[in-house]
Design an enzyme around this catalytic site. Structure first.
Site, PDB file in Angstrom:
ATOM      1  N   ASP A  11       0.870  -1.181   0.000  1.00 47.77           N
ATOM      2  CA  ASP A  11       0.000   0.000   0.000  1.00 47.77           C
ATOM      3  C   ASP A  11       0.902   1.223   0.000  1.00 47.77           C
ATOM      4  O   ASP A  11       1.745   1.377   0.896  1.00 47.77           O
ATOM      5  CB  ASP A  11      -0.879   0.027   1.260  1.00 47.77           C
ATOM      6  CG  ASP A  11      -1.932  -1.073   1.249  1.00 47.77           C
ATOM      7  OD1 ASP A  11      -2.275  -1.547   0.154  1.00 47.77           O
ATOM      8  OD2 ASP A  11      -2.404  -1.452   2.336  1.00 47.77           O
ATOM      9  N   ASP A 130     -13.870  -5.225  -1.874  1.00 47.36           N
ATOM     10  CA  ASP A 130     -13.736  -5.165  -0.416  1.00 47.36           C
ATOM     11  C   ASP A 130     -15.086  -5.557   0.176  1.00 47.36           C
ATOM     12  O   ASP A 130     -16.091  -4.874  -0.054  1.00 47.36           O
ATOM     13  CB  ASP A 130     -13.351  -3.751   0.035  1.00 47.36           C
ATOM     14  CG  ASP A 130     -12.005  -3.321  -0.529  1.00 47.36           C
ATOM     15  OD1 ASP A 130     -11.151  -4.197  -0.760  1.00 47.36           O
ATOM     16  OD2 ASP A 130     -11.806  -2.109  -0.744  1.00 47.36           O
TER      17      ASP A 130
END
Length: 253
Positions: A11, A130
Site C-alpha cells: 500500500d 472489499d
C-alpha cells in the site's frame, strides 16, 4: 494443477509503503522500490501496489514508483488505487505495470471493466472487491472500505467476470490487518462460482493462514502485507511451508 501464487501487497501513500488495520492507523513500512526488489529476490510470484492516497498528484508519483520498480523486478506487477478511466490505466501500463486493479470506479461504472478488457485484454483487468460480512452474506464496500454499496459480494464478483475481469482480488474488511487468518468462507463462496482466479486478501498472520486460504478457502493466490513487510517471515519460508503441505508452488533454485 496451476501453481498457487504468493503475492506481497504494498500500500503506497505519498511514495512510501504503509500498513494499517481495516484501512486505518497507517504506519510506515519502507521504500517501495527496495521492498519490491527484496520480495522479487525472495521468490514472490507477483507484486500488487495499491495507491491509497490516489489524488491526481499522487498518481504521477505512483507512475514513477512503478517505472522504477519495473526496472528492478521481473515478475508481474499489478497496480491499483483510484483508477477511474482508461487513461489512468494506460498511464500505469505504460509505466511498466502488467495488470491494473479497479475497485470503487468499477462499482460506479461497471462498463469500465468491459472497456479495459477490450482495450488491454482481460488478463490485464483485476477487479478488487472489499467485502464485509453481514449476517449470512457479504456486502461490497467502496472508498477504502468506508462506503456501503448494497451490492452482494458474490453476485458482484460473478458480474465482474461476465463484464471481462481476468481476476478477482477479494479482501475481507473484517479480517484485514488483524493477522488472525483469512475469511475462507468468503473466499470459497466467491471462488466456487467463478471461472477466473481469486486472490484472497486480508488477515494473513502466519504461513498456516496462507495455507488455509489456498486449501480450505480454495483461493488461487494469496495476498499478504505486514507478515512480509516487518520481517516476520520471508516469502521463501512461506513457500517452503506451502510446498511441505503438498501445495504446488514455484520455488527459487
Amino acid at each position: 494443477m496451476l501453481n498457487k501464487r504468493v503475492i506481497p501487497c504494498l500500500d503506497v501513500n505519498n511514495g512510501r509503503v504503509v500498513k494499517g488495520t481495516s484501512f486505518v492507523n497507517l504506519r510506515d513500512a519502507g521504500d517501495p522500490v527496495e521492498l519490491a526488489a527484496r520480495y522479487y529476490r525472495e521468490g514472490a510470484d507477483e507484486l500488487v501496489f495499491l495507491d491509497i492516497s490516489a489524488t491526481t498528484e499522487e498518481r504521477k508519483t505512483m507512475a514513477e514508483v512503478v517505472e522504477k520498480v519495473s526496472k528492478e523486478v521481473f515478475i508481474p506487477l499489478c497496480v491499483g488505487g483510484g483508477l477511474r478511466s482508461i487513461a489512468d490505466m494506460t498511464t500505469l501500463l505504460r509505466a511498466g505495470a502488467d495488470k491494473v486493479s479497479v475497485n470503487s470506479a468499477a462499482v460506479s461504472d461497471p462498463d469500465l471493466i468491459s472497456r479495459g478488457a477490450e482495450k488491454f485484454g482481460r488478463q490485464c483487468i483485476v477487479v478488487a472487491i472489499d467485502a464485509k460480512r453481514e449476517g449470512n452474506s457479504w456486502q461490497v464496500y467502496t472508498h477504502s472500505g468506508k462506503k456501503p454499496t448494497g451490492l452482494d459480494a458474490v453476485e458482484w464478483a460473478m458480474k465482474a467476470e461476465q463484464l471481462g475481469a481476468g481476476e478477482i482480488l477479494l479482501t475481507s474488511i473484517d479480517a484485514d490487518g488483524k493477522n488472525t487468518g483469512y475469511d475462507n468462507e468468503l473466499n470459497r463462496e466467491v471462488g466456487s462460482r467463478l471461472n477466473i482466479p481469486v486472490i484472497a486478501s486480508g488477515g494473513a498472520g502466519s504461513p498456516e493462514d496462507l495455507y488455509n486460504a489456498l486449501d480450505k478457502g480454495q483461493a488461487d493466490a494469496v495476498l499478504a502485507a505486514s507478515i512480509f513487510h516487518y520481517g516476520r517471515y520471508s516469502i521463501a519460508e512461506v513457500k517452503k511451508y506451502l510446498k511441505s503441505k503438498g501445495l504446488p508452488v514455484r520455488l527459487e533454485n
